[in-house]
Design a protein around this motif. Sequence first.
Motif, PDB file in Angstrom:
ATOM      1  N   SER A 165       0.851  -1.188   0.000  1.00 15.53           N
ATOM      2  CA  SER A 165       0.000   0.000   0.000  1.00 15.53           C
ATOM      3  C   SER A 165       0.886   1.237   0.000  1.00 15.53           C
ATOM      4  O   SER A 165       2.079   1.167   0.292  1.00 15.53           O
ATOM      5  N   ARG A 166       0.243   2.370  -0.287  1.00 14.67           N
ATOM      6  CA  ARG A 166       1.011   3.622  -0.205  1.00 14.67           C
ATOM      7  C   ARG A 166       1.359   3.915   1.250  1.00 14.67           C
ATOM      8  O   ARG A 166       2.420   4.471   1.546  1.00 14.67           O
ATOM      9  N   LEU A 169       4.590   2.515   2.070  1.00 15.22           N
ATOM     10  CA  LEU A 169       5.705   3.329   1.576  1.00 15.22           C
ATOM     11  C   LEU A 169       5.957   4.513   2.506  1.00 15.22           C
ATOM     12  O   LEU A 169       7.110   4.856   2.803  1.00 15.22           O
ATOM     13  N   ASP A 170       4.878   5.136   2.951  1.00  6.87           N
ATOM     14  CA  ASP A 170       5.021   6.281   3.862  1.00  6.87           C
ATOM     15  C   ASP A 170       5.692   5.866   5.162  1.00  6.87           C
ATOM     16  O   ASP A 170       6.573   6.554   5.678  1.00  6.87           O
ATOM     17  N   VAL A 180       9.688   9.987   0.475  1.00  4.89           N
ATOM     18  CA  VAL A 180       8.937   8.934  -0.224  1.00  4.89           C
ATOM     19  C   VAL A 180       9.388   8.910  -1.682  1.00  4.89           C
ATOM     20  O   VAL A 180       9.762   9.950  -2.245  1.00  4.89           O
ATOM     21  N   TYR A 182       7.619   8.224  -4.423  1.00  2.59           N
ATOM     22  CA  TYR A 182       6.615   8.513  -5.455  1.00  2.59           C
ATOM     23  C   TYR A 182       6.353  10.025  -5.545  1.00  2.59           C
ATOM     24  O   TYR A 182       6.703  10.788  -4.651  1.00  2.59           O
ATOM     25  N   LYS A 187       0.769   8.752  -7.200  1.00  2.00           N
ATOM     26  CA  LYS A 187      -0.051   8.559  -6.001  1.00  2.00           C
ATOM     27  C   LYS A 187      -1.410   7.900  -6.295  1.00  2.00           C
ATOM     28  O   LYS A 187      -1.809   6.961  -5.591  1.00  2.00           O
ATOM     29  N   LEU A 190      -0.988   4.198  -6.746  1.00  2.00           N
ATOM     30  CA  LEU A 190      -0.682   3.511  -5.481  1.00  2.00           C
ATOM     31  C   LEU A 190      -1.945   3.353  -4.647  1.00  2.00           C
ATOM     32  O   LEU A 190      -2.111   2.363  -3.929  1.00  2.00           O
ATOM     33  N   ASP A 191      -2.832   4.329  -4.732  1.00  2.00           N
ATOM     34  CA  ASP A 191      -4.039   4.292  -3.904  1.00  2.00           C
ATOM     35  C   ASP A 191      -5.158   3.465  -4.516  1.00  2.00           C
ATOM     36  O   ASP A 191      -5.921   2.826  -3.804  1.00  2.00           O
ATOM     37  N   LEU A 194      -2.881  -0.390  -7.502  1.00  2.00           N
ATOM     38  CA  LEU A 194      -1.493  -0.735  -7.180  1.00  2.00           C
ATOM     39  C   LEU A 194      -0.930  -1.788  -8.128  1.00  2.00           C
ATOM     40  O   LEU A 194       0.217  -1.717  -8.550  1.00  2.00           O
ATOM     41  N   LYS A 234       8.402   1.169 -10.935  1.00  4.66           N
ATOM     42  CA  LYS A 234       7.104   1.312 -11.606  1.00  4.66           C
ATOM     43  C   LYS A 234       7.209   0.656 -12.987  1.00  4.66           C
ATOM     44  O   LYS A 234       7.986   1.076 -13.838  1.00  4.66           O
TER      45      LYS A 234
END
Lengths: 240, 321
Positions: A165-166, A169-170, A180, A182, A187, A190-191, A194, A234
């Motif tokens: 999930s994003r 990553l955070d 981060v 991205y 974004k 990712l949300d 994915l 990516k």
Amino acid sequence: MLFNQVQNKENYIEFDDDNYIYKYYEERPYTEEESQSVVATMPEEHWFTLQKVKIYVSGAIEIIGARFFRPRDYNISTHIAEYTDGSATIEFREKKGDPLLQWEGVLSDGRIINYESSKTLRNEYGNLLTGSDFDEYDKAPIVNRWLARSWIEDGEEELLFLVESRAMLDDVAAYYSLPVPYNDDIKPLLDGNLEAIRLKSLDLDGKGPGEFVAVVVASIVFEDGVATKFRLYKISRWNE
Amino acid sequence: MAYGFEAKNDYGNIIINDTIENLHFIGKATRGSADSAYGDIPNYSGSNDTLDGRVVHTYTITCSGTPVAFIKPNDYSRWHSVIKQSVSGTTWTFEVMISGTSTSNPPDVYCFVNADDIPSSSETHGMQVFKSDGTTKTFDSRKQPLAITGGGTASAPPSDPTNSSGTPGTTSGHPWNYATNDHDFRSSNRYTEHSNSAANTSDAMFSCPSLAQACYKRQMHGFHQSCICYIFGWCACGYQDHWSTASWWVMYRNAFRLRSGKFDAGWTGYAAGYAFSSAYESGGWFGGGGGSYSSGTMPYTAKTINLQSNAYILADSSRYD
């Protein structure tokens, strides 16, 4: 054009290039013989992009590369990349030894990027118990699956992990106090989608077809034991 | 026989005379290291992972002459065999394999040599028998000659050492990365039994060569093919092949077990392994690898060798304690 540094860069045809493979076909079915005839008209030196890899650090592209194919001998692919700052190119070649990652990267200065699959990945791929989960490294606890390690002799080391999930990553960025990887363009993917940037889908959970895991990859780069970069891989495909 | 002493049993067989060199007890071999392994298939997790396990105990004894080893189990439920015997100078080394992974209850190894190789005795009473040269001893009642309580011919163990029906083999057509073993490599129910009234589970010991060996592998080839790219709805760029190979193997040695009234000839797994390889054409960034691969490290191709009947001898260990 995809590359700036790669030799004969004009022969590596991008998805949206006018010379991409679509140019050779009409929108209708082809027989095998017809297809062979079409393939015969394609320049031998042209390689068509199949999967494109952009590696992001701090929201900017650090490395761009792709897997290319030629319809005339479609069982042969080539993987090439370059650093966007012009510092190096990378060509990948086969290397036996690891049960899963049977290749290595060759930098334009001759150094080798070595790859090693993790114990976790080997176990989920094929019930194999060999290998390491790299516990000697400072690993962010939020990560559930560390997939692989790469290293350049006397150079950087990289631990690759599965992105779920994003938020993950955070959390990883916060853990290492790194930005981060991205940007605002990525974004939404990712949300909401994915799996669109996956390297490959694999049956890591053993649930069978239809429930494969989308293997989205990010990595932490270590230099002298200190985390210095946070990368996001990516992937985009010919049909996306 | 021109002179000397000769003893026969009730069947007229010669037990002692000047030409038969009787075996005499020289001592128990000293136990050293123990190597326990293969309670499961190394580097594998999944179905049919469990093996019988084995412990290899190393024993040494110093003597002139060639010792004959008798195994006295201290856990009669386990399978035993001498899998290696070697000598350096006058120090003999035996590797004794027993089934299971527990190093507790190791067997004792009783060693016997020719009478002439037994150190001289200071005892003043008893009987010695010599060859016609007058110096080579064939029997010495002071040095605990081997008393055989039973024996016979043990049929070879079953040629297939694995509990599953039939020997394992190689199959194709499995899904890519399929790695679930479907063969039970254990040997617990693979043996031939021989009735012998001297066999017991209290003091009996045996000597029998472990000649038969076997090695078998289960191998599964997985495959998947996907279209590289579709152009206007049809697969214009050819197909990408994915391969995987999973292989499990076990090497066995002939081993023996004593029960009350029975002598069993069976198998114990000595070594085992698992190999897995997964690839798909092209390489780079999780793009797979080359299409060729090698896997497995079996000591030889799958088969059973030296499968034959063996003479076995039983004796009572308590006579020598």
